[in-house]
Design a protein around this motif. Structure first.
Motif: not given
Length: 1401
Positions: A487-498, A608-612
């Motif tokens: 869930p932390e690999l980029g799905w931001s809470t700012h919104g969506s983009f198509s 950075f949140t998922r360095q592995e």
């Protein structure tokens, strides 16, 4: 404690002192004297001889009557009657002395009665004398100043008395020394005791003392001293950073509140001030029974020690939000419930020596790294499992618990750690291999049971579902079930983009956007669906399949792979047009925001949140944004390109920092105000691609309105490179550059790492280095930590290599940890294997790597081969003669091609092949007479490990001995080298004090002795054919040639009796010299003891025809030789900061920027001495009139005043020109014009100090001195000015025609002294100073409409100005001390007497 008072009327000598007894032995009698001062009494023992010595001193100093002391008796002095009579007489004598000398007790009498131990005047005078002698040493020491409560009590009481500070008349005993010391001391330790003081009845636990005069106290430690006796805590808490109270605390509020009872209002408002600077508190070994609510007054505490108390629970620690280390050991705690709600950020927790039976309350301490629960009552493994699964746990201590007696206790505990078993240390011991094997079996059994239980509880798939899932790997259900796992690999809470081409409204670039791709469409039922890779779909699409393949079932990965080299690049215009339309739509659509796509990089992305996790992506750079598009199975609509979806959008205007990795192996991006989820590392498949993409980013910033670019280029100069160079320097290796860098995967264990190739070794570095320097969102304390690089492997490139294989596939070892998680729903990049066996001294070691492209792999092999060939030629002892008929140019270098390892090209992989063949590289043996080259390049020769080790050791030692022996035999005996000259040369060559770091290739010169240096000078430096030349002086300095005014060359300047030699490892272009055809005979050359045998080069400066050994980047030789006959002028700079040696043309002018007046003065003295020797030399052509001149009479006529200063003409006709007042006037005028000061304020620009130093640039980081620029610095009354000074073109030499292009002085920056906040000094770099200024405008605008005294939180006020850090390097320690003294004085003047903060880090 009282003191001997001045009230003579009430003075009773009989109550003050008396002799209460005697102790008699065979030889003498000791009298016991009891001294009473107020309520305090102590006893002193003395013989009669002591009384006699005291009396002699009093007679001499106080004119006491000689007859007052009872006389001696030679016989019968041991009788009882005589002893009683003498006891009474001596008691009367002491009482008489005290009665008449009470106003001013002599020092002899005070010492006799031990006033320095028990009486306040004596104690304070003793303290004053000690601090007079050792005060400055104690202030500079890191150790705390240790005192007793008795000393502090005496000082407190002494300051209450209306007496002068120096009552005794001895300046050393003036208590002003104490007052001066205690206002500056930073660390204080009050060491009390529960025992009586000496022979007195003084109890130190009952003495009160005041600490309010300790204005700078940062650390306070007390023992056996109750806090109720300490006064002035309210004052010192404003500066305290660390406090330790032991055996003196019953409640925390006694210290924090300092006796206050009412500290809260009725509504809960705190009425007292907080301990804002306290970060470490030690309340151990007290009698605390609870943690009261007063801890909210110490909110910034990070380390708290409450061990050895009587605590039964943990309360009120939720106020300590910054607490990271807590010690609760040896208390009476029985249970902890929901500890994460109280101390959620804890990293280190010590609970040993308590009564815990379960660790359930610690199950959510996710930041916990170290847990100590030794000597508790833990009996079940199930009660320990709660902490084993914590994500950050590294150290777990369980000794002394009943659970230790459980069978296979260690393996059962380690089993609970899951995948992190390799990282956990249990009872201070890492798991052994046997334990890891057992744990792996236990974990497999447990997972099998869990899977069976899960299968029994879930419904079975229908036949149609099974058929559908079997026909396609990237089905809807398979993909959708796995996407939420990250869930932390980029799905931001700012919104969506198509990313569909039909979307016309693109979001604003001022915010980050993430979303889904166009391949994800909603159907009528509202559920999302994806395009699946089926055979029918391929037929409808015209059989356009992307070139990626699926591995067989035996392959550990089930993800489809694609070759990164088959993907289109930014040089493909059709692909660029397609990606432009894919992201922004067509240009003809109304309302579309069109941005031009600039570059594309196919890369792996690490967040950075998922360095592995490494996510295959396509990074797209537009004019205002960077799009990170994730690759997934499917068709994108463009041939050979898989499906993509938007992973993250990073506006360029929001970029906080961009870091370029070693050799452009990666690019790190950090978005402002987002934190860890907005920090990414783009892993380039090839260094050329990484450089192209980074250059495009720089171009995007330079051509738009995006603001300044914060770019840290670590491609060559970085902390990692410096760390590697320092390690190799310790081994005596010649180093200085990183030849190759690339992100790779270690085959067999699937562990990612960074591959670094230096000039000497191959390193595999843990990927933690990708996030160093630390991102800016981390805390300040985290940012200043020193880097800790982990080297997984390292191999010497000079070691024998064999079994070089390409495209090797290794099976994943079950014993190894797979640190990189692979999402099987995404496409993976194809990997290309490389296997090499290094035959080290300890035995053969394998290097098995996976690269993302064949180009990266081949580039690594190419550089490795070139470096091995360079080492082979460098260590070769064979003497190579110059060929007949050669016609070399003066500055040509040997550019012969290096011998390379012939590697057979790999075959193209076939689509139907599931396992690729191993390809072995056959390495040919070169038929060359060079034995060392054969040894280094014979990769295919098979030897046993023992033979390899012996041959390697013999080769290296043979080269060293052979070269050294050859040089010693070739150099004749030096008859002029006296012991004094040898010591002077040794001291000069080994004393390197420049601010810039010495190049590693010059360190061999610094390690020479005086004798070795002279031998090296005559064999490799001195001019051939010149007789009677002697080396007399050397120094290290920065040299600027006239032909290269912007280059600073770190050089060893040698002064002989014939010339000045500028020696360095850099090659400086010189005018071309043609050689006649007849000047081509073979010359004999000597091997350098520094370099060994190297390819040759004709040195144009050696008119006699000396040929020096050279090789690109490694030569140590004189790049210029200035003969004394060619020297015309010596121009000395301002305040002796530099010296210019001027010859007859532009090629004979060099400036020595010594940056130290003492070094300049020493150099000028030695130069005039050498010129005098040169003038008197019989080899110099002189007229008879010159020989008959009187040197001393001529000196008077050779000194005259010129416009620019003083000129002195040496007898050798060399002019020495010193700057005059006109130069200072010009400099002062330029500064005042730059500051634009009015006529009435001209005094602000009075020059107090001038020096030449270095100014750190924006790339300056982590203490490095590589990114600095030379600046002349001027300190005035109110400003610090930085000036770009041309020290090579001015004064204008006689041969110059016209004015130089650059001015002599150019003011680049000025900083106001009143804006200076503090100064940072560094122990690891004595030349470095960091000046912290506040970016505050001269005129402050105040909003008069705001209520600045309102209690509302939303009231606006003046914000604190930002800080500007200016880092400078000052070469001379004397200049540093002078600058700091002047700066403190000026700062004190402009700040109305306040002291400037100076911190030593």
């Amino acid at each position: 404690m009282a003191h001997f008072g001045k009230d003579v009327d009430n003075f009773s000598a009989t109550r003050t002192i008396r002799i209460v007894g005697v102790e008699t032995n065979e030889k003498f009698t000791t009298y016991i004297i009891e001294v009473a001062v107020g309520h305090y009494v102590w006893r002193v023992k003395h013989r009669y001889n002591d009384f006699h010595d005291l009396h002699d001193q009093l007679v001499y100093s106080c004119k006491v009557d000689k007859c007052l002391l009872p006389p001696k008796k030679m016989f019968g002095n041991q009788s009882e009657s005589f002893i009683k009579k003498r006891q009474a007489d001596l008691e009367a004598y002491l009482q008489t002395m005290l009665y008449y000398l009470a106003h001013k007790v002599p020092s002899a009498l005070a010492t006799f009665l031990q006033f320095d131990k028990y009486e306040i005047h004596g104690i304070t005078q003793c303290m004053a004398e000690e601090l007079y002698n050792r005060g400055e040493i104690l202030l500079q020491s890191r150790d705390p100043y240790v005192v007793t409560p008795l000393q502090l009590y005496s000082l407190t009481e002494r300051l209450k008395l209306p007496e002068p500070t120096c009552e005794s008349g001895d300046v050393k005993k003036d208590i002003g020394h104490i007052l001066d010391f205690i206002t500056r001391v930073k660390c204080l330790k009050v060491a009390g005791s529960r025992d009586r003081v000496g022979t007195s009845n003084i109890d130190m636990t009952q003495l009160k003392f005041d600490l309010s005069l300790f204005k700078s106290l940062q650390c306070l430690e007390t023992e056996c001293c109750h806090v109720s006796n300490i006064l002035g805590i309210e004052t010192i808490k404003e500066t305290l950073e660390k406090v330790s109270i032991r055996q003196g605390l019953t409640n925390i509020r006694d210290l924090v509140l300092n006796g206050l009872r009412q500290w809260k209002a009725e509504d809960g408002t705190v009425l007292v001030t907080h301990w804002d600077n306290l970060v470490e508190a030690d309340f151990s070994r007290n009698s605390l029974s609870e943690i009261d609510d007063s801890v909210q007054l110490i909110p910034r505490v990070e380390v708290l020690d409450l061990s050895h108390n009587r605590l039964t629970g943990v309360q009120h620690l939720n106020w300590l939000s910054q607490l990271t280390q807590l010690d609760l050991s040896n208390n009476e705690i029985t249970g902890l419930d929901s500890l994460h709600t109280k101390i959620g950020n804890l990293k280190i927790l010590n609970l040993s020596g308590n009564r815990l039976e379960s660790l359930r309350g610690l199950s959510k301490l996710y930041s916990l790294e170290t847990l100590d629960v030794r000597n508790n009552k833990l009996s079940q493994v199930a009660e320990v499992q709660y902490v084993c699964c914590l994500p950050c746990i590294e150290n777990l201590y369980l000794q002394g618990n009943p659970v230790n007696h459980v069978l296979d206790y260690r393996t059962k505990i380690l089993e609970q750690c899951g995948d992190r078993v390799l990282e956990v240390s249990l009872d201070d011991m890492k798991p052994t291999q046997k334990e890891l094997d057992t744990v792996a079996v236990l974990q497999a059994i447990r997972k099998s049971k869990e899977n069976k239980a899960k299968i029994g509880t879930t419904r079975k798939l229908s036949a149609s579902e099974l058929q559908s899932s079997g026909s396609r790997h990237s089905s809807l259900s398979g993909t959708e079930d796995k996407l939420p796992a990250t869930p932390e690999l980029g799905w931001s809470t700012h919104g969506s983009f198509s990313a569909t081409p039909n979307v016309s409204d693109v979001d604003s670039p001022n915010s980050s956007r993430t979303g889904s791709d166009a391949s994800q469409v909603k159907d009528s039922s509202g559920h999302s669906s994806r395009t699946s890779l089926t055979g029918s779909e391929g037929e409808h699409k015209g059989e356009q399949r992307p070139r990626f393949r699926t591995l067989s079932r035996d392959d550990p990965s089930t993800s489809p792979t694609i070759a990164i080299s088959s993907l289109p690049t930014h040089q493909d215009p059709e692909f660029m047009a397609w990606i432009q339309e894919r992201l922004f739509g067509k240009d003809t659509e109304p309302g579309a925001i069109v941005e031009q796509v600039l570059n594309v990089l196919w890369c792996g992305v690490i967040q950075f949140t998922r360095q592995e996790s490494l996510v295959p992506c396509c990074a797209v750079l537009s004019q205002r944004r960077i799009f990170i598009l994730r690759l997934k199975p499917g068709e994108s609509g463009y041939p050979d390109v898989p499906d993509i979806e938007t992973f993250y959008i990073l506006p360029l205007c929001n970029v906080q920092e961009i870091v370029i990795g070693p050799c452009y192996s990666y690019i790190r991006l950090e978005e402002s105000f987002v934190g860890a989820s907005g920090t990414f590392v783009l892993i380039a498949a090839d260094p050329d691609d990484g450089k192209s993409f980074s250059d495009s980013i720089t171009s995007a910033y330079s051509g738009g309105d995006l603001g300044p670019l914060n770019l840290l280029n670590c491609s060559q100069n970085s902390d990692l490179a410096s760390h590697i160079f320092s390690l190799e320097d310790l081994e005596g290796l010649c180093t200085g550059r990183i030849a190759y860098g690339m992100y790779i995967t270690i085959a067999g264990v699937e562990q990612p790492s960074l591959l670094i190739l230096s000039e000497n070794k191959v390193y595999l570095v843990h990927i933690d280095c990708l996030f160093w320097p630390r991102p800016s969102f981390l805390s300040v304390l985290e940012d200043i930590k020193n880097p800790n690089f982990t080297f997984l492997q390292h191999h010497s490139i000079t070691a024998k290599m064999s079994d070089i294989k390409l495209n090797v596939k290794l099976k994943l070892s079950s014993r190894s940890k797979k640190t990189s998680s692979v999402d099987t729903s995404l496409i993976q990049f194809e990997k290309y294997g490389l296997s090499i066996i290094f035959h080290e001294l300890a035995g053969p070691v394998g290097l098995h790597l996976y690269f993302f492209s064949t180009k990266a792999r081949d580039g690594f092999l190419d550089r490795l081969t070139n470096l091995r060939a360079e080492h082979a030629h460098r260590l070769s002892p064979t003497i190579r003669e110059e060929p007949e008929g050669g016609n070399e140019s003066s500055d040509s270098l040997d550019n012969t091609s290096s011998t390379q390892l012939p590697i057979s090209p790999p075959k193209e992989p076939q689509d139907e092949a599931l396992v690729e063949e191993e390809k072995v590289v056959n390495v040919r043996e070169e038929n060359t007479p060079d034995a060392i080259e054969q040894e280094f390049l014979a990769g295919a020769v098979t030897e046993t490990d023992e033979q390899c080790s012996k041959s390697r050791a013999a080769t290296v030692s043979g080269v060293t001995l052979k070269v050294s022996t050859a040089k010693e035999e070739a150099v004749p005996e030096i008859d002029y080298l006296t012991d004094e000259l040898c010591v002077q040369l040794t001291t000069s060559i080994q004393n390197y004090s420049l601010a810039k770091k010495m190049p590693s290739k010059l360190k061999v010169l610094r390690n020479m002795t005086g004798k070795e240096l002279v031998q090296y000078f005559h064999s490799d430096i001195a001019m051939i054919g010149v007789d009677y030349e002697q080396l007399h002086f050397v120094l290290w300095s920065v040299v600027i040639p006239y032909d290269r005014p912007h280059s600073e060359i770190i050089s060893c300047v040698m002064l002989s009796t014939k010339a000045v030699y500028f020696v360095s490892n850099q090659l400086v272009k010189s005018p071309m010299k043609e050689r006649q055809s007849w000047m081509t005979h073979t010359r004999h050359k000597s091997d350098s003891i520094v370099l060994g045998q190297q390819p040759f080069q004709m040195d144009p400066h050696h008119t006699s025809g000396i040929i020096h050994n050279s090789q690109r980047g490694t030569i140590i030789r004189p790049y210029h030789i200035l003969k004394y006959s060619d020297l015309h002028q010596v121009n000395v700079g301002l305040f002796d900061q530099c010296v210019r040696l001027t010859g007859h043309d532009r090629h004979t002018v060099n400036t020595l920027v010594t940056r130290d007046s003492a070094v300049t003065e020493k150099f000028l003295n030695q130069l005039t001495t050498m010129l005098s020797i040169f003038t008197s030399s019989p080899m110099l052509d002189k007229s008879s009139s010159d020989l008959e001149q009187d040197f001393y009479r001529a000196f008077e006529r050779r000194t005259k005043t010129v416009v620019d200063g003083m000129e002195y003409v040496h007898p050798s006709k060399v002019q020495f020109i010193y700057p005059g007042e006109d130069v200072m006037s010009d400099l002062l005028y330029i500064i005042t014009e730059h500051l634009k000061l009015p006529v009435t304020s001209k005094r602000k620009a009075d020059i107090l100090m001038y020096w030449i130093g270095y100014l750190a640039t924006e790339e300056h980081h982590a203490g490095s001195v590589d990114h600095v620029e030379s600046r002349s610095m001027v300190l005035t009354n109110q400003y610090l000015c930085f000036i770009l000074e041309d020290v090579i073109n001015y004064p204008i030499p006689d041969f110059a025609r016209g004015l130089p292009n650059s001015p002599r002085y150019k003011v680049t920056n000025t900083m106001k002294i009143s804006h200076l906040k503090r100064v940072l000094m560094f122990k690891d770099n004595e030349h470095k100073l960091s000046l912290i200024f506040s970016d505050e405008p001269d005129e402050i605008n105040v909003d008069t409409s705001s209520d600045h005294f309102s209690l509302e939180n939303n009231s606006s006020g003046r914000l604190s100005p930002p800080e500007i850090e200016t880092t400078i390097l000052v070469q001379s320690p004397r200049d540093i001390n002078k600058f700091m003294l002047l700066l403190k004085n000026q700062w004190r003047e402009v700040q109305d007497g306040e002291e400037l903060e100076v911190h030593l880090l």
